[in-house]
Enzyme design. Structure first.
Site, PDB file in Angstrom:
ATOM      1  N   HIS A 111       0.839  -1.207   0.000  1.00  0.00           N
ATOM      2  CA  HIS A 111       0.000   0.000   0.000  1.00  0.00           C
ATOM      3  C   HIS A 111       0.867   1.248   0.000  1.00  0.00           C
ATOM      4  CE1 HIS A 111       0.515   1.284   4.280  1.00  0.00           C
ATOM      5  NE2 HIS A 111       0.715  -0.005   4.493  1.00  0.00           N
ATOM      6  N   GLU A 143       4.808  -5.387   3.788  1.00  0.00           N
ATOM      7  CA  GLU A 143       4.232  -4.469   4.777  1.00  0.00           C
ATOM      8  C   GLU A 143       5.316  -3.983   5.722  1.00  0.00           C
ATOM      9  OE1 GLU A 143       2.442  -2.138   5.957  1.00  0.00           O
ATOM     10  OE2 GLU A 143       0.529  -3.183   5.680  1.00  0.00           O
ATOM     11  N   GLU A 183      -4.793   1.529   3.126  1.00  0.00           N
ATOM     12  CA  GLU A 183      -4.664   0.381   4.023  1.00  0.00           C
ATOM     13  C   GLU A 183      -4.787   0.803   5.473  1.00  0.00           C
ATOM     14  OE1 GLU A 183      -2.148  -2.180   6.745  1.00  0.00           O
ATOM     15  OE2 GLU A 183      -1.957  -0.071   6.179  1.00  0.00           O
ATOM     16  N   GLU A 184      -4.303   1.992   5.775  1.00  0.00           N
ATOM     17  CA  GLU A 184      -4.144   2.404   7.168  1.00  0.00           C
ATOM     18  C   GLU A 184      -5.461   2.497   7.928  1.00  0.00           C
ATOM     19  OE1 GLU A 184      -1.469   2.425   8.627  1.00  0.00           O
ATOM     20  OE2 GLU A 184       0.116   2.760   7.166  1.00  0.00           O
ATOM     21  N   HIS A 239       4.565   4.625  12.653  1.00  0.00           N
ATOM     22  CA  HIS A 239       3.481   5.610  12.524  1.00  0.00           C
ATOM     23  C   HIS A 239       3.845   6.978  13.102  1.00  0.00           C
ATOM     24  CE1 HIS A 239      -0.161   2.698  11.806  1.00  0.00           C
ATOM     25  NE2 HIS A 239       0.709   2.732  10.804  1.00  0.00           N
ATOM     26  N   ASP A 272       6.536   1.956   6.384  1.00  0.00           N
ATOM     27  CA  ASP A 272       5.114   1.611   6.287  1.00  0.00           C
ATOM     28  C   ASP A 272       4.424   2.532   5.290  1.00  0.00           C
ATOM     29  OD1 ASP A 272       2.602   0.579   6.792  1.00  0.00           O
ATOM     30  OD2 ASP A 272       2.306   1.752   8.615  1.00  0.00           O
TER      31      ASP A 272
END
Length: 976
Positions: A156, A226, A200-201, A300, A168
């Site tokens: 993604h 991923e 995706e998140e 993140h 990510d």
């Protein structure tokens, strides 16, 4: 003769020899550990040796630099720029290839409306419907043999609002581009589909949309790339079954990295994350989830950037996926074994796979055969009179010392909970080290104190046999778990290996006794259960050195007579540590319990005394010529210690930062640390009581250092920060105050940090901090207003979200009381891509909403005013999530149908106020761009100054991420 003497001296069971062997063993384990964690950094392809691979890596690194130049969540305009760049790169790579096709969901305006369980919370019973407009980019490479089941490669390209998305999932995306470039040059046998998916998140929506595409029917296998961490090595996080694990084993020959412990931990929800692999697996696909997994406190956050990763990490994922995809694309696959797999790698050199079901069968064989063999050998040795009789005190000292170590460990863990519960987040080595050294030190002290007062002649052998019994019990329990979980507890394999090797060591000892020469003279009890008044100083010293291994002359592993003769060099004391006994030659029983003092040898009965001393001396000499201990040590210690240490490290490396996610995770990590340290200690416990004073002194010193570090050092640093979640909430139904929400772990971390912010420190702003569930703390304060839009007038936040009711027949006289109620809403939201509607009835326990309609106006079909998508649910709909691509399209057009109370419960009630069928609708809309500016009255201003303030003024020991899918949430509510 001298060389032989030196050789014998080196191999004797002495304190120095044992301590040295322990040092060598742990040194090798440490070197292997370092080699395993650093080797991948040295394997970058060189231009002169592998020009194609070098080109793939350099191109991928350049792509990564471009797509991670800014934050690019689905809710941002930068997301479109990343999409456009990837589409350009895909078209460049495929060029005029005759077997390549490209499909852009954004161009075709692909959208889906579907019912979805919360993908991040399987226990949730909240019924969710999701509308999603996709911008996935798909590429199809038609294989030479299109009849073969196809392979999907997926990653993604969206990030979270607070991260650049380098790990990510930027590395996954550029690895897909590299794979595409490779397979364009080397046409695959089977068809390959590449899915560069979006969003995706916040719901795994890009992967879900894939199954709305016709190409999804071509693929059976999937490689999902991923990043649930921030760099390091890309691990085989999970795989479908034993067949797919063996495919990985056969394909990834260079730097394989995987462990089914990760798989079990992920499925057990110890990690609160999810990947697109979940969606593919639920739709019947089989494959491999390859991901970065650490460190989670940078995951993140703003540190998920190219500055905090490396080409080595990128190459590890790229090369792993390339080896795997090339193998799958070009070979016929054996996929018959669909049972879960246990798998692990050995320092990146070798990959091992076994079916969990097969492991269970082997466990059953071990559990049945090992006690039968052990009991049989015991009975033979008893019959041949070669089994030494031991008292209950001898048999209980090893398990009691282990139990005492566990009790002390529990007390120490209570101190950790009280004083520094988040210490694992900074460095899990120190608490693990403290637990480990405390267990072995406690065992050492208790066993040696017991041996001092009540010497045991064969402590090592007894401990090994008791370790076998303990591990048999553990294996029985874990085998039951494996069976009851339908073989999904794939992380239990280390215990099977440990049990097998320990069993061999115990069986060898019992076999030596069973095959020993029959003797008429029994030496009596080797372990004294009472304290003797007769004890010389030299003998006490020898007892402290360990009398634990008084082997019988008939033992197959003892030395020859030549060896025994040479024992004179050892100057072993011949004074008995206990009372002298006359031994009955036929039955081995004492015929005299007479006690003696120093004068006894000069008095009557001295012959009996000398006979006892002579027998004792000969037995003690044999202790030092026992070479069997080396075989037992090599079986029990090196391999189990390495596997158990590596397994515990794997668990802690993945989970240590989860202590920041709540008290439950904190207790889980603490429990894993305690159990793991005991498992690491178990292999050396049968031997450790024998180590020399230097080793035990170093052990005590290491415990003191580790305990101090664990209890006293602050858990958060610049390199290991506390991750805090941010959102700014504006509830239009309660005014326009922009309330900042900061969520993090309890422990007086948040409020001191917030009180030092300039906007709070130099104003009367009140901070309200409250405890919420699971050991978390929520702090709220009124922050600076966000500037979400560019405007030439005063910013009116209430104009950001407006709700228009176009139709509502709830109170219509034309509607029958038994007829569903229908309403139509127009949600007007400026420069927005995501909103959520939550439905609730004050008079009905469950949501009465049964049908949702989304009216979509397509740009490509202006002649069609609206295209409707409708979904129904008999169980009720609690929530509607809306995701659209066009920032300029400022409306969501929604239809809602719900049941009146009469239909749901059948009760006819008087409704004078006309409120029983009311439907409450809460609206939340999200904005995720913060690293950009708006122009207000000709002046450039930051979009979310409250978040900027936190980033700029908070200590570096804090990192920040989003609490929800946007950083700013504007809320409103209406009643239909």
């Amino acid at each position: 003769m001298k060389l032989k003497s030196v050789f014998r001296s080196v191999l004797k069971y002495r304190k120095t020899n044992l301590s040295l062997l322990l040092l060598i063993t742990y040194s090798i384990i440490t070197l292997l550990y370092i080699f395993d964690h650093e080797r991948y950094k040295l394997n970058l392809p060189k231009e002169d040796e592998h020009p194609e691979f070098n080109d793939l890596l350099e191109t991928a690194w350049g792509d990564l630099q471009i797509i991670t130049a800014s934050f690019h969540p689905y809710t941002s305009k930068e997301n479109d720029k990343v999409h456009d760049y990837l589409l350009k790169r895909v078209l460049e790579i495929t060029g005029n290839s005759s077997f390549a096709s490209v499909s852009d969901d954004k161009e075709s305006e692909r959208s889906i409306l579907f019912q979805q369980q919360d993908p991040f919370n399987e226990s949730s019973r909240f019924s969710r419907v999701t509308y999603f407009e996709s911008s996935n980019i798909l590429v199809k490479l038609e294989g030479k043999n299109p009849e073969e089941e196809g392979l999907l490669l997926s990653a993604h390209f969206d990030s979270v609002p607070t991260g650049y998305g380098a790990t990510d999932d930027g590395m996954g995306v550029v690895s897909l581009l590299a794979n595409l470039k490779y397979h364009i040059k080397h046409r695959p046998n089977r068809t390959l589909i590449f899915n560069f998916n979006n969003n995706e998140e916040f719901g795994l929506l890009g992967a879900s949309t894939y199954f709305n595409h016709s190409w999804s029917n071509l693929t059976k296998y999937v490689i999902n790339l991923e990043g649930t961490g921030a760099g390091g090595k890309a691990v085989l996080f999970r795989t479908s079954d034993t067949s797919t694990a063996k495919i990985y084993q056969q394909s990834v020959k260079e730097n394989p990295f995987g462990n089914s412990i990760y798989q079990q931990g992920f499925y057990s929800r110890y990690v609160r994350s999810e990947t697109d692999y979940k969606i593919y697996e639920e739709n019947g696909m089989r494959g491999w989830d390859v991901a970065f997994y650490k460190p989670r406190n940078l995951y993140h956050t703003i540190k998920d950037s190219i500055q905090y990763t490396s080409k080595a990490s990128l190459w590890h994922m790229l090369h792993t996926s390339l080896q795997l995809s090339a193998y799958v694309a070009s070979n016929s696959l054996d996929t018959a074994d669909q049972t879960p797999a246990c798998y692990f790698d050995f320092i990146g050199l070798k990959f091992f796979v076994i079916s969990a079901k097969t492991l269970f069968y082997w466990n059953c064989i071990f559990l049945l055969v090992s006690p039968v063999v052990a009991i049989g050998l015991y009975l033979i040795s008893r019959d041949r009179m070669t089994w030494k009789s031991h008292s209950w005190l001898s048999w209980t000292r090893f398990p009691l010392s282990l139990a005492a170590g566990i009790i002390v460990q529990k007390l120490f863990s209570n101190d950790i909970i009280r004083s520094n519960p988040l210490t694992f987040s900074r460095n899990y080595f120190w608490p693990i080290s403290a637990f480990f050294t405390q267990v072995i030190f406690t065992s050492y002290v208790l066993i040696n104190c017991s041996n001092f007062f009540f010497p045991c002649a064969d402590m090592k052998s007894l401990s090994i046999i008791e370790l076998f019994i303990i591990l048999w019990t553990i294996l029985l329990f874990t085998s039951k778990l494996l069976y009851s979980s339908d073989y999904r507890y794939t992380g239990l394999y280390p215990l099977s290996i440990f049990f097998l090797l320990s069993t061999i060591a115990a069986i060898l000892r019992l076999l030596a006794l069973a095959l020993g020469m029959r003797t008429r003279k029994r030496l009596g009890r080797e372990c004294r259960d009472h304290h003797s008044n007769y004890s010389s100083h030299s003998q006490i010293d020898m007892e402290r050195d360990g009398q634990e291994n008084l082997e019988q002359p008939q033992d197959q592993f003892t030395s020859s007579q030549d060896d025994q003769a040479s024992i004179q060099d050892d100057n072993v004391s011949t004074t008995s540590a206990g009372p002298s006994h006359n031994v009955d030659e036929d039955h081995g029983m004492d015929s005299s319990s007479q006690q003696h003092d120093e004068r006894v040898p000069l008095l009557k009965g001295s012959n009996s005394m000398e006979e006892g001393l002579s027998t004792r001396e000969n037995s003690l000499k044999l202790e030092y010529t026992d070479y069997a201990w080396i075989i037992q040590f090599l079986l029990i210690v090196p391999i189990p210690s390495f596997i158990l240490f590596n397994s515990v490290d794997v668990i802690m490396d993945a989970l240590n930062h989860t202590v920041q996610e709540g008290s439950k995770a904190t207790f889980d990590v603490l429990r894993f640390g305690m159990v793991g340290s005991i498992l690491i200690a178990l292999p050396i416990l049968p031997f450790f009581y024998k180590v020399n004073y230097i080793t035990i002194s170093l052990t005590a010193l290491l415990f003191l250092i580790s305990a101090s570090k664990t209890l006293l050092v602050h858990p958060f640093t610049n390199s290991n920060p506390l991750k805090v979640r941010f959102s700014q909430n504006i509830d239009l139904s309660q005014g326009n105050a922009a309330s900042v929400h900061v969520l993090g772990r309890e422990g007086n971390f948040l409020k001191p940090m917030l009180q030092d912010l300039p906007s709070i420190k130099y104003s009367s702003t009140h901070i309200n901090c409250t405890s919420v569930t699971n050991g978390m703390e929520l702090c709220m304060y009124d922050g600076m207003q966000p500037n979400l839009l560019s405007t030439n007038g005063n910013t009116n936040i209430s104009s950001m979200v407006k709700v228009h009711v176009l139709h509502n027949n709830r109170n219509s006289t034309e509607r029958s009381p038994y007829e569903p109620i229908v309403a139509e809403l127009l949600l007007e939201v400026k420069e927005n891509r995501a909103c959520t509607l939550t439905f609730e009835s004050r008079h009905q326990a469950k949501s009465p909403v049964r049908e949702i309609t989304v009216y979509q106006k397509k740009n490509s079909a202006p002649q069609k005013a609206n295209i409707t998508k409708t979904i129904k649910s008999a169980s009720g709909i609690n929530e509607l999530q809306l995701h659209k691509l066009d920032f300029d399209k400022e409306t969501y057009h929604i239809g809602v149908q719900w049941f009146p109370k009469l239909l749901t419960d059948g009760n006819v009630e008087d409704d004078k106020l006309g409120t029983k069928d009311e439907l409450s609708v809460s609206i939340s809309c999200y904005w995720g761009e913060y690293d950009s500016e708006s122009v207000v009255n000709g002046t450039a201003v930051r979009k979310i100054p409250a978040f900027d303030e936190l980033i700029n003024y908070a200590p570096l020991s804090f990192s920040f991420t989003n609490e929800q899918k946007g950083l700013v949430i504007v809320k409103d509510a209406i009643i239909l």
